[in-house]
Design an enzyme around this catalytic site. Structure first.
Site, short mmCIF file in Angstrom:
data_model
loop_
_atom_site.label_atom_id
_atom_site.label_comp_id
_atom_site.label_asym_id
_atom_site.label_seq_id
_atom_site.Cartn_x
_atom_site.Cartn_y
_atom_site.Cartn_z
N ARG A 88 -6.95 -8.86 -0.43
CA ARG A 88 -5.95 -9.31 -0.04
C ARG A 88 -4.90 -10.18 -0.36
O ARG A 88 -3.45 -10.14 -0.44
CB ARG A 88 -6.20 -9.30 1.73
CG ARG A 88 -6.60 -9.31 2.97
CD ARG A 88 -6.04 -7.47 3.41
NE ARG A 88 -4.60 -7.93 3.49
CZ ARG A 88 -3.49 -7.41 4.84
NH1 ARG A 88 -3.67 -6.29 4.60
NH2 ARG A 88 -2.48 -7.55 4.91
N THR A 94 2.71 -8.47 2.37
CA THR A 94 3.38 -7.42 3.20
C THR A 94 5.00 -6.68 1.93
O THR A 94 5.10 -5.31 2.06
CB THR A 94 3.24 -7.09 4.58
OG1 THR A 94 1.88 -7.44 5.33
CG2 THR A 94 3.54 -5.86 5.42
N ARG A 105 1.76 -5.41 -5.15
CA ARG A 105 2.93 -5.09 -4.49
C ARG A 105 3.91 -6.05 -5.19
O ARG A 105 4.91 -5.21 -4.76
CB ARG A 105 3.29 -5.92 -2.65
CG ARG A 105 1.55 -4.56 -2.34
CD ARG A 105 1.62 -5.07 -0.58
NE ARG A 105 1.64 -3.99 0.26
CZ ARG A 105 0.53 -4.61 1.50
NH1 ARG A 105 0.37 -5.62 1.57
NH2 ARG A 105 0.15 -3.46 2.25
N HIS A 118 -2.32 0.28 0.65
CA HIS A 118 -2.75 -0.50 1.69
C HIS A 118 -4.31 -0.94 2.00
O HIS A 118 -5.34 -1.10 0.70
CB HIS A 118 -2.86 0.73 2.95
CG HIS A 118 -4.24 0.12 4.27
ND1 HIS A 118 -3.96 -0.15 4.40
CD2 HIS A 118 -6.14 0.14 4.42
CE1 HIS A 118 -5.01 -0.47 5.65
NE2 HIS A 118 -5.78 -0.50 5.41
P1 ATP Z 1 -1.46 -1.72 5.38
O1 ATP Z 1 -2.07 -2.89 6.97
O2 ATP Z 1 -1.15 -1.63 5.04
O3 ATP Z 1 -2.76 -2.97 4.57
P2 ATP Z 1 0.18 -4.93 5.51
O4 ATP Z 1 -1.67 -5.44 6.52
O5 ATP Z 1 0.15 -5.65 4.50
O6 ATP Z 1 -0.61 -3.49 5.47
P3 ATP Z 1 0.36 -4.35 8.43
O7 ATP Z 1 1.08 -5.63 9.42
O8 ATP Z 1 -1.09 -3.85 8.68
O9 ATP Z 1 0.91 -4.85 6.90
O10 ATP Z 1 1.52 -3.10 8.62
C1 ATP Z 1 1.30 -1.93 8.08
C2 ATP Z 1 1.88 -1.52 6.81
O11 ATP Z 1 3.43 -1.37 8.30
C3 ATP Z 1 2.76 -2.07 6.23
O12 ATP Z 1 2.09 -2.23 4.85
C4 ATP Z 1 4.42 -1.04 5.96
O13 ATP Z 1 3.87 -0.37 5.33
C5 ATP Z 1 4.32 -0.79 7.24
N1 ATP Z 1 5.55 -1.82 8.00
C6 ATP Z 1 4.82 -2.81 8.66
N2 ATP Z 1 5.59 -4.37 9.29
C7 ATP Z 1 6.66 -3.11 8.64
C8 ATP Z 1 8.50 -3.56 8.61
N3 ATP Z 1 8.68 -4.71 9.33
N4 ATP Z 1 9.27 -2.95 8.62
C9 ATP Z 1 8.85 -1.58 7.57
N5 ATP Z 1 8.00 -1.09 7.57
C10 ATP Z 1 6.86 -1.75 7.90
MG MG Z 2 -3.28 -3.61 7.98
#
Ligand code: ATP
Ligand code: MG
Length: 145
Positions: A88, A94, A105, A118
Site C-alpha cells: 500500500r 487512491t 500511482r 490495485h
Molecule cells: P484498489 O482497491 O483498486 O487498490 P484503493 O484501495 O486505493 O484501490 P478503493 O476505495 O478500494 O481504493 O476503491 C477501489 C477503486 O475504485 C479505486 O482504486 C479507484 O479506481 C476507484 N474509485 C474509488 N473511489 C473513486 C472515486 N471517488 N471516483 C472514481 N473512482 C474511484
Molecule cells: Mg481497495
C-alpha cells in the site's frame, strides 16, 4: 515467514505500456513475483472482485474501466509479515493527486478512477484475492515454499 499480497496492473497502465516499469518498481521495493497473468476481466468477474464497492457512485465506472482492456493480476511476496502495508505504501494514495512522491500511482496514474494499480487492503483480502485469480499449483515456489 514470507507474506503475500495481490496487485493488479490496471487496464490504463497496461494500455500505456507501463507493465514492465511497474513490475520493476515492485521488485525494487523488495517484492518477488510468485504468479502473474494477463487477463481480460468479464463484467461478472470485475463486479465480483469489487463487490465490496457495489452501490457506491463510482462502482459502474469502476467495472467499465476494469473490463475495458487487459489487466495483469500478480501475486507478490516478501520476507516478513508486512507485504500488505508495504505494498500500500509502494502504490500510494487512491487519488494520484494525493499520492506521495515516488509511489506507483504518483508516477503512472492518470486519475482517481484510472489509477494504474490495485493492491489488497488486508491479509484476509489478500488471501481471497490471490485465490480469485490463481490456483495453488500456479504459485511458483520461492524460499523453499
Ligand atoms: P484498489 O482497491 O483498486 O487498490 P484503493 O484501495 O486505493 O484501490 P478503493 O476505495 O478500494 O481504493 O476503491 C477501489 C477503486 O475504485 C479505486 O482504486 C479507484 O479506481 C476507484 N474509485 C474509488 N473511489 C473513486 C472515486 N471517488 N471516483 C472514481 N473512482 C474511484
Ligand atoms: Mg481497495
Amino acid at each position: 515467514m514470507p507474506s503475500q499480497t495481490l496487485g493488479i496492473v490496471k487496464p490504463d497502465a497496461v494500455a500505456a505500456g507501463r507493465t514492465g516499469a511497474i513490475l520493476a518498481h515492485l521488485e525494487r521495493a523488495g517484492f518477488a513475483v510468485r504468479a502473474c497473468r494477463l487477463v481480460r476481466l468479464t463484467r461478472p468477474q470485475a463486479e465480483a472482485f469489487y463487490a465490496v464497492h457495489r452501490g457506491r457512485p463510482f462502482y459502474p465506472e469502476l467495472v467499465d474501466f476494469m473490463t475495458s482492456g487487459p489487466c495483469l493480476p500478480v501475486v507478490l511476496e516478501r520476507e516478513g509479515a508486512d507485504a500488505v502495508p508495504v505494498m500500500r505504501d509502494t502504490i500510494g494514495a487512491t487519488d494520484p493527486a494525493e499520492a506521495a512522491a515516488g509511489t506507483i500511482r504518483k508516477l503512472y496514474a492518470e486519475s482517481k478512477g484510472r489509477n494504474a494499480i490495485h493492491a489488497s487492503d488486508s491479509d484476509d483480502n489478500a488471501a481471497r484475492e490471490v485465490g480469485f485469480f490463481f490456483g495453488e499449483g500456479e504459485l511458483a515456489g520461492l524460499w523453499g515454499a
